[in-house]
Design an enzyme around this catalytic site. Structure first.
Site, mmCIF file in Angstrom:
data_model
loop_
_atom_site.group_PDB
_atom_site.id
_atom_site.type_symbol
_atom_site.label_atom_id
_atom_site.label_comp_id
_atom_site.label_asym_id
_atom_site.label_seq_id
_atom_site.Cartn_x
_atom_site.Cartn_y
_atom_site.Cartn_z
ATOM 1 C CE1 TYR A 144 -4.621 -2.061 5.223
ATOM 2 C CE2 TYR A 144 -3.637 -0.138 4.659
ATOM 3 C CZ TYR A 144 -3.856 -1.539 4.396
ATOM 4 O OH TYR A 144 -4.010 -1.816 2.840
ATOM 5 C CB SER A 176 -0.687 0.057 1.057
ATOM 6 O OG SER A 176 -1.277 1.314 1.690
#
Ligand SMILES: NC(=O)c1ccc[n+]([C@@H]2O[C@H](COP(=O)([O-])OP(=O)(O)OC[C@H]3O[C@@H](n4cnc5c(N)ncnc54)[C@H](OP(=O)(O)O)[C@@H]3O)[C@@H](O)[C@H]2O)c1
Length: 263
Positions: free
Chosen positions: A157, A144
């Site tokens: 995350y 990401s």
């Protein structure tokens, strides 16, 4: 040159929605047989049937919870027992949660690390040997843009995605002469069910891309003669991600915190 993937099998985790479902469609369109993995059995069975009918490929749905210790090795056994050899693995299943770390549900945090980190490592380790024997596919681990800086209020995350980026770039280096492509792919904000699971749109930094745009960019990167160990989806995401690594770490963290917290 566009790779066809005909005569190969691609295993995609998290294929029941979002990017995983789109990877399944685009690999099927290029002729790959598929193994679709996620917990929602109805969705992956329906997608498998649809892709078989539309593209004439073989698609096997395996409902499976990957957020458990040992799940990666277990899935490898299930796939082998069905007589399926895998040439491409897309470690895509993942989720995030939003808010102050100290208030996060400890069980959810454990599952997040198990799925986003441990399952990626286990599956890569379990499938790489057979993928290297016939190196005609790719190992694609979905990281990401959150991997490029600390992400306060999505602390776990961002850290899991930084792990995926570092791990995959290192494995890509180790296997660089093997003929197998190994790539960490880094989407920015993408219109999927991700933000419903997160329970907040605050971390959707920048303009949304569609799953089709993101997966097309990933497959275009795989088509390159020399695919880098990591690729960021979209020009704007490249600028902000690389920019984040150039600023002083403390400043990057403070900017990231402002963007993540607003809701
Ligand atoms: N959307 C974004 O803005 C964005 C940005 C950067 C990176 N990413 C990354 O892209 C990947 C795909 O996310 P997405 O955006 O497509 O989100 P999504 O639509 O929520 O898809 C997540 C997928 O993961 C699967 N999954 C979740 N928990 C699982 C478990 N325990 N076992 C097996 N499968 C599980 C889900 O299937 P089931 O619920 O059926 O199990 C679903 O298919 C993730 O790794 C995410 O971190 C997303």
């Amino acid at each position: 040159m566009t790779m066809t993937y005909r005569g190969t099998t691609a295993l995609i985790t998290g294929a029941s929605s979002g990017l995983g479902a789109e990877f399944a469609v685009q690999f099927a369109a290029r002729g790959a047989d598929l193994v679709l993995v996620a917990r929602r059995a109805d969705r992956i069975h329906a997608l498998a049937a649809d892709l078989e009918a539309r593209f004439g490929v073989a698609a096997t749905a395996i409902p499976f919870d990957l957020a458990r210790a040992g799940a990666g090795r277990e899935l490898r056994s299930v796939v082998s027992e069905r007589g399926i050899a895998v040439q491409t693995l897309v470690n895509n299943a993942g989720f995030g949660d939003h808010g102050a770390f100290v208030q996060h549900d400890p069980d959810l945090v454990a599952a997040e690390v198990q799925l986003n980190v441990a399952a990626v490592v286990e599956l890569s380790r379990a499938f790489l040997p057979e993928m290297l024997e016939r190196p005609v596919g790719a190992l694609v681990n979905i990281a990401s843009t959150a991997a490029f800086q600390p992400t306060p209020y999505m602390a776990v995350y961002g850290a899991t995605k930084a792990f995926v980026l570092s791990f995959t770039e290192a494995v890509a280096y180790e296997t660089r002469s093997s003929g197998l492509t190994v790539m960490a792919f880094c989407p920015g904000a993408t219109r999927t069910e991700f933000f419903e699971v997160v329970g907040s749109k605050a971390p959707a930094v920048g303009r949304y891309q569609s799953p089709r745009q993101v997966v097309s960019a990933a497959l275009a990167a795989l088509d390159r003669r020399r695919t880098p160990g990591s690729v960021i989806s979209g020009f704007a995401n490249k600028v902000t991600s690389v920019g984040a690594t150039l600023m002083p770490r403390g400043l990057t963290t403070a900017v990231s915190a402002r963007l993540m917290k607003s809701d």
